[in-house]
Design a protein around this motif. Structure first.
Motif, PDB file in Angstrom:
ATOM      1  N   ARG A   1      11.933   2.497   8.515  1.00  0.00           N
ATOM      2  CA  ARG A   1      12.622   2.085   7.292  1.00  0.00           C
ATOM      3  C   ARG A   1      12.374   0.606   6.978  1.00  0.00           C
ATOM      4  NH1 ARG A   1      18.407   5.419   7.400  1.00  0.00           N
ATOM      5  NH2 ARG A   1      17.461   7.489   7.664  1.00  0.00           N
ATOM      6  N   VAL A   2      11.110   0.223   7.049  1.00  0.00           N
ATOM      7  CA  VAL A   2      10.700  -1.143   6.730  1.00  0.00           C
ATOM      8  C   VAL A   2       9.686  -1.105   5.595  1.00  0.00           C
ATOM      9  CG1 VAL A   2      11.111  -1.995   9.064  1.00  0.00           C
ATOM     10  CG2 VAL A   2       8.838  -1.144   8.443  1.00  0.00           C
ATOM     11  N   GLU A   3       9.413  -2.271   5.061  1.00  0.00           N
ATOM     12  CA  GLU A   3       8.503  -2.364   3.920  1.00  0.00           C
ATOM     13  C   GLU A   3       7.054  -2.132   4.340  1.00  0.00           C
ATOM     14  OE1 GLU A   3       8.737  -5.572   0.789  1.00  0.00           O
ATOM     15  OE2 GLU A   3       6.832  -6.085   1.739  1.00  0.00           O
ATOM     16  N   TYR A   4       6.372  -1.372   3.523  1.00  0.00           N
ATOM     17  CA  TYR A   4       4.928  -1.176   3.663  1.00  0.00           C
ATOM     18  C   TYR A   4       4.275  -1.844   2.462  1.00  0.00           C
ATOM     19  CZ  TYR A   4       0.651   1.504   4.863  1.00  0.00           C
ATOM     20  OH  TYR A   4      -0.611   1.894   5.232  1.00  0.00           O
ATOM     21  N   ASN A   5       3.390  -2.782   2.729  1.00  0.00           N
ATOM     22  CA  ASN A   5       2.718  -3.549   1.680  1.00  0.00           C
ATOM     23  C   ASN A   5       1.240  -3.209   1.703  1.00  0.00           C
ATOM     24  OD1 ASN A   5       2.054  -5.581  -0.237  1.00  0.00           O
ATOM     25  ND2 ASN A   5       1.659  -7.039   1.411  1.00  0.00           N
ATOM     26  N   LEU A   6       0.777  -2.595   0.637  1.00  0.00           N
ATOM     27  CA  LEU A   6      -0.626  -2.204   0.529  1.00  0.00           C
ATOM     28  C   LEU A   6      -1.325  -3.155  -0.427  1.00  0.00           C
ATOM     29  CD1 LEU A   6      -2.269   0.144   1.743  1.00  0.00           C
ATOM     30  CD2 LEU A   6      -1.925   1.396  -0.382  1.00  0.00           C
TER      31      LEU A   6
ATOM     32  N   GLY B   1       8.088  -5.857   8.138  1.00  0.00           N
ATOM     33  CA  GLY B   1       7.173  -5.023   7.381  1.00  0.00           C
ATOM     34  C   GLY B   1       5.771  -5.073   7.948  1.00  0.00           C
ATOM     35  N   ILE B   2       4.924  -4.199   7.411  1.00  0.00           N
ATOM     36  CA  ILE B   2       3.510  -4.123   7.794  1.00  0.00           C
ATOM     37  C   ILE B   2       2.673  -4.202   6.528  1.00  0.00           C
ATOM     38  CG2 ILE B   2       1.700  -2.639   8.771  1.00  0.00           C
ATOM     39  CD1 ILE B   2       3.588  -3.811  10.879  1.00  0.00           C
ATOM     40  N   THR B   3       1.615  -5.001   6.605  1.00  0.00           N
ATOM     41  CA  THR B   3       0.665  -5.157   5.503  1.00  0.00           C
ATOM     42  C   THR B   3      -0.711  -4.684   5.946  1.00  0.00           C
ATOM     43  OG1 THR B   3       1.804  -7.045   4.479  1.00  0.00           O
ATOM     44  CG2 THR B   3      -0.554  -6.871   4.084  1.00  0.00           C
ATOM     45  N   VAL B   4      -1.411  -3.995   5.051  1.00  0.00           N
ATOM     46  CA  VAL B   4      -2.828  -3.683   5.273  1.00  0.00           C
ATOM     47  C   VAL B   4      -3.583  -3.851   3.957  1.00  0.00           C
ATOM     48  CG1 VAL B   4      -2.581  -2.137   7.245  1.00  0.00           C
ATOM     49  CG2 VAL B   4      -2.404  -1.204   4.939  1.00  0.00           C
ATOM     50  N   HIS B   5      -4.861  -4.147   4.099  1.00  0.00           N
ATOM     51  CA  HIS B   5      -5.731  -4.333   2.940  1.00  0.00           C
ATOM     52  C   HIS B   5      -6.968  -3.467   3.145  1.00  0.00           C
ATOM     53  CE1 HIS B   5      -7.688  -7.414  -0.022  1.00  0.00           C
ATOM     54  NE2 HIS B   5      -8.176  -6.192  -0.187  1.00  0.00           N
ATOM     55  N   PRO B   6      -6.882  -2.181   2.813  1.00  0.00           N
ATOM     56  CA  PRO B   6      -8.052  -1.311   2.965  1.00  0.00           C
ATOM     57  C   PRO B   6      -9.141  -1.694   1.969  1.00  0.00           C
ATOM     58  CG  PRO B   6      -6.288  -0.167   1.811  1.00  0.00           C
ATOM     59  CD  PRO B   6      -5.712  -1.475   2.263  1.00  0.00           C
ATOM     60  N   ARG B   7     -10.345  -1.922   2.472  1.00  0.00           N
ATOM     61  CA  ARG B   7     -11.459  -2.301   1.607  1.00  0.00           C
ATOM     62  C   ARG B   7     -12.402  -1.118   1.424  1.00  0.00           C
ATOM     63  NH1 ARG B   7     -12.226  -7.830   0.749  1.00  0.00           N
ATOM     64  NH2 ARG B   7     -10.681  -9.141   1.810  1.00  0.00           N
ATOM     65  N   PRO B   8     -13.145  -1.121   0.319  1.00  0.00           N
ATOM     66  CA  PRO B   8     -14.029   0.010   0.058  1.00  0.00           C
ATOM     67  C   PRO B   8     -15.053   0.281   1.150  1.00  0.00           C
ATOM     68  CG  PRO B   8     -13.712  -1.259  -1.944  1.00  0.00           C
ATOM     69  CD  PRO B   8     -13.067  -2.046  -0.832  1.00  0.00           C
ATOM     70  N   ASP B   9     -15.478  -0.766   1.885  1.00  0.00           N
ATOM     71  CA  ASP B   9     -16.464  -0.551   2.944  1.00  0.00           C
ATOM     72  C   ASP B   9     -15.833  -0.165   4.278  1.00  0.00           C
ATOM     73  OD1 ASP B   9     -15.360  -2.933   3.802  1.00  0.00           O
ATOM     74  OD2 ASP B   9     -17.191  -4.109   3.583  1.00  0.00           O
TER      75      ASP B   9
END
Length: 252
Positions: free
Chosen positions: A67-72, A39-47
């Protein structure tokens, strides 16, 4: 076996420091998936200090193709602003498999604490319901201190917690085993409340195996900073494969 989700925020930090499109976040994520990451993880921040709104959409398409997990990940209480439509708007647009809620303020350099469930449960409950209505599995960032209130994450409607492993990593580097015992105790309390357990923050090749051997039935680890740092020396493909070996070797 524990799944590896690679956090590609740091790729975006490097890109943004120079401007333009290199290194390419999607290409890096594809390399991780080709190497076997689940899977892939991202943490979009307001800035928008690293992952931007356009990245969120592009990586969603990549994860769908593989077809893998996307973790937001994100702070559900951070208001929208120019360049950042808000965490719920992003989730509604890309429908990640997992939404991980994190109580980080705008000024924090990185996530450094979990929710106070005794204090935050009432506010979290309707937000968790909104995300589950979008089809997201919901995980809540939690301190690994053995707090009995961890079970209240289930009362909020959450499916999982993510153990904040920063203190464990610091203790491990000092040779202190007490912190991993706290992680294991917290995991057991959560699992007794029918919560799945994820983990992340400062996990690395040097400590991941010891963590997984001590903490039972971790479903997923999200690793970014250490993995990208190590990849500068060994290459991204080889580093992802090394992490997968760590996980395999730690399995019962």
């Amino acid at each position: 076996m524990t799944a590896l989700s690679v956090n590609v925020n740091k790729i975006a930090v490097l890109r943004n420091s120079r401007g333009g499109g290199e290194p390419d976040v999607v290409r890096a994520a594809r390399t991780c998936l080709d190497a076997g990451a689940q899977g892939i993880t991202v943490h979009p921040r307001p800035d928008a200090r690293h992952i931007r709104e356009a990245d969120v959409h592009a990586l969603a398409r990549l994860c769908a193709d593989y077809r893998v997990e996307y973790n937001l990940e994100g702070n559900p209480f951070a208001p929208p602003r120019p360049g950042y439509p808000g965490f719920f708007a992003l989730c509604a647009a890309v429908r990640p498999a997992q939404a991980t809620l994190v109580p980080d303020g705008d000024g924090q350099l990185t996530s450094d604490h979990g929710f106070d469930f005794a204090r935050d449960s009432d506010a979290l409950t309707p937000l968790v319901a909104q995300l589950k209505a979008l089809g997201c599995r919901v995980s809540l960032f939690a301190d690994a201190t053995g707090q009995p209130d961890i079970a209240r994450a289930r009362d909020c409607g959450a499916d999982r917690i993510e153990l904040y492993t920063g203190p464990f990593a610091e203790a491990h580097a000092r040779g202190d085993a007490a912190s991993v015992a706290d992680c294991a105790r917290t995991a057991r309390i959560a699992q007794a409340a029918s919560l799945g357990v994820n983990a992340g923050h400062d996990l690395s090749q040097s400590n991941l195996g010891d963590f997984l051997r001590a903490v039972p039935d971790v479903l997923e680890v999200s690793i970014g900073h250490a993995l990208v740092s190590e990849a500068l020396y060994a290459g991204l493909d080889a580093t992802v494969r090394a992490y997968l070996d760590c996980i395999k070797n730690a399995a019962p």
